[in-house]
Design a protein around this motif. Structure first.
Motif, PDB file in Angstrom:
ATOM      1  N   LEU A  41       0.840  -1.160  -0.114  1.00 34.46           N
ATOM      2  CA  LEU A  41       0.048   0.084  -0.080  1.00 34.46           C
ATOM      3  C   LEU A  41       0.848   1.202   0.099  1.00 34.46           C
ATOM      4  CD1 LEU A  41      -3.014  -0.948   2.334  1.00 34.46           C
ATOM      5  CD2 LEU A  41      -3.038  -0.586  -0.249  1.00 34.46           C
ATOM      6  N   ARG A  45       0.258   5.651  -1.446  1.00 35.06           N
ATOM      7  CA  ARG A  45       0.199   6.562  -0.391  1.00 35.06           C
ATOM      8  C   ARG A  45      -0.371   7.861  -0.966  1.00 35.06           C
ATOM      9  NH1 ARG A  45      -0.780   3.681   3.159  1.00 35.06           N
ATOM     10  NH2 ARG A  45       0.551   2.755   4.435  1.00 35.06           N
ATOM     11  N   GLU A  48      -4.262   7.613  -1.540  1.00 32.28           N
ATOM     12  CA  GLU A  48      -5.045   6.894  -0.739  1.00 32.28           C
ATOM     13  C   GLU A  48      -6.220   7.634  -0.056  1.00 32.28           C
ATOM     14  OE1 GLU A  48      -2.612   5.021   2.467  1.00 32.28           O
ATOM     15  OE2 GLU A  48      -2.255   7.017   3.387  1.00 32.28           O
ATOM     16  N   TYR A  53     -11.441   7.141  -4.212  1.00 29.35           N
ATOM     17  CA  TYR A  53     -10.639   5.891  -4.200  1.00 29.35           C
ATOM     18  C   TYR A  53     -11.026   4.940  -2.895  1.00 29.35           C
ATOM     19  CZ  TYR A  53      -6.586   2.829  -3.254  1.00 29.35           C
ATOM     20  OH  TYR A  53      -5.743   1.717  -3.072  1.00 29.35           O
ATOM     21  N   PHE A  55      -9.636   1.204  -0.800  1.00 23.16           N
ATOM     22  CA  PHE A  55      -8.945  -0.084  -0.934  1.00 23.16           C
ATOM     23  C   PHE A  55      -9.998  -1.181  -0.433  1.00 23.16           C
ATOM     24  CE2 PHE A  55      -6.306  -2.903   1.115  1.00 23.16           C
ATOM     25  CZ  PHE A  55      -5.654  -3.628   0.094  1.00 23.16           C
TER      26      PHE A  55
END
Ligand code: NAD
Ligand code: DAU
Length: 349
Positions: A41, A45, A48, A53, A55
């Motif tokens: 990940l 960075r 994020e 977005y 995850f």
């Protein structure tokens, strides 16, 4: 558009996620990744906290998890990159490649087929594959989209199988699909089990740089952002049901490439010219080592107007600069399990 990108924490996937997050603020982009040794990940960075977005940690080999995920998020499209990707690891342990690359891909196809239930308007499954499915070339010729499949490693056989399943779901169930088969990528965030980042790491540390066999095998190298740009072009403007080859028009014999890389590193590290070349060490060849890959990307160039944006010299310089500026990234990914992998693959050095 709810867009699912699989394998987005890996090398190519992270560049694709960044490009799409930055270029398409109205898309909701979901990055599904199991975070295997290759997923990181840290690669994302900078994007994020973007509002478009999300995850999602999860494994594509888990069919019931995928079914729930599709019910929850109502994805319109999938860009599928998640895979086990390293040939040497596939030789040492092929089953993970069958599980993720074959079963995982079929699970995703089934999740789409069930979720979309025959209503395919505005839907798309885009599968990212490799030129290795075409086998190995002699001194002449290029892989075209018509080249018959002839995979020769457990990795390439698993990718070839996944390509066949994608086309089968298109022909049998009408699933709207696109495929692309790309040559060797290089660039920032490349995991240092692959030739270029492994060599950069070893040259930096003054360790032997392992070259398989006589270093005569040829690969066609493409800067990773140019692959991401090709995926963007094919995703948005490619024809449904079609395959596009993607390559760098940039063939290098492994030994020539490593010598060039040593010279670039000497310059960057302030070493005497020729110093890093002394680290080149010929080691046992890879089992079943494919002699040459080279891609004909003329379909992609003519139909979609894509072409590589950087020369190899520019791309290699950007790559070396990135690795030297991101020592913490390199240190983190080469600690722990990496050292056991390295000892198994190359012996204690
Ligand atoms: P990578 O190994 O760097 O990344 C793969 C990603 O997939 C990782 O983030 C990993 O965590 C994730 N993943 C692995 N197994 C998973 C699972 N079961 N469920 C969910 N996520 C999982 O690979 P890469 O080099 O970025 O390659 C990405 C794709 O592009 C692959 O499909 C590969 O076959 C293809 N490709 C790679 C190249 C290349 O030169 N690297 C060239 C052509 C095509
Ligand atoms: O062609 C696309 C493929 O390129 C992708 O599908 C794969 O995911 C990707 O890993 C890559 O496969 P290769 O096997 O070509 O890449 P790799 O970096 O492992 O090796 C490049 C060449 O360098 C190959 O001829 C083997 C050689 N090599 C590799 C390593 C790791 C060495 O000589 N020494 C090494 O230590």
């Amino acid at each position: 558009m709810n867009l699912l990108i699989t394998g987005g924490a890996g090398f190519i996937g992270s560049h694709v996620v960044r490009l799409f997050v930055e270029s398409y603020p109205t898309y909701n982009i979901f990055n599904l990744d199991a975070l295997t040794y290759a997923g990181n990940l840290q690669n994302l960075r900078d994007v994020e906290s973007r509002p478009n977005y999300t995850f999602l940690k999860g494994d594509i080999t888990d069919a019931s998890f995928l079914e729930q995920l599709f019910a929850e998020h109502r994805f319109d499209a999938v860009v599928h990159l998640a895979a086990e990707s390293h040939v040497d690891r596939s030789i040492a342990g092929p089953m993970a490649f069958v599980q993720t690359n074959v079963m995982g891909t079929v699970n995703l196809l089934e999740a789409c087929r069930r979720a979309w239930a025959g209503d395919y308007a505005g839907k798309l499954f885009y599968h990212v594959s490799t030129d290795e499915v075409y086998g190995s070339l002699g001194e002449n010729g290029l892989f075209t989209e018509q080249t018959p499949y002839d995979p020769r490693s457990p990795y390439s056989a698993s990718k070839a199988a996944s390509d066949h399943f994608i086309r089968a779901w298109h022909h049998t169930y009408g699933l709207p699909v696109k495929l692309s088969n790309c040559s060797n990528n290089y660039g920032p965030n490349h995991f240092p089990e692959k030739l270029i980042p492994l060599a950069i790491h070893n040259i930096k540390e003054g360790r032997p740089v392992p070259v398989y066999g006589k270093g005569e095998n040829v690969r066609d190298w493409l800067y990773v952002l140019d692959h991401a740009r090709a995926i963007d072009a094919i995703f948005h403007r490619g024809k449904v049901g079609e395959t596009y080859n993607v390559g760098g028009v940039n063939e290098w014999r492994n030994l020539d490439l490593i010598e060039l890389l040593c010279d670039v590193m000497d310059e960057n590290l302030g070493r005497e010219p020729g110093e890093s070349r002394k680290l080149i060490t010929f080691v046992k060849d890879r089992a079943g080592h494919d002699a040459r890959y080279a891609i004909d990307s003329s379909k992609l160039m003519k139909e979609l107007g894509w072409k590589p944006s950087v020369t190899f010299e520019q791309g290699l310089k950007k790559t070396v600069d990135w690795y030297l500026a991101n020592g913490a990234w390199l240190e983190e990914v080469t600690s722990g399990h990496y050292q056991q992998y390295y000892a198994r693959q190359y012996g204690e050095r």
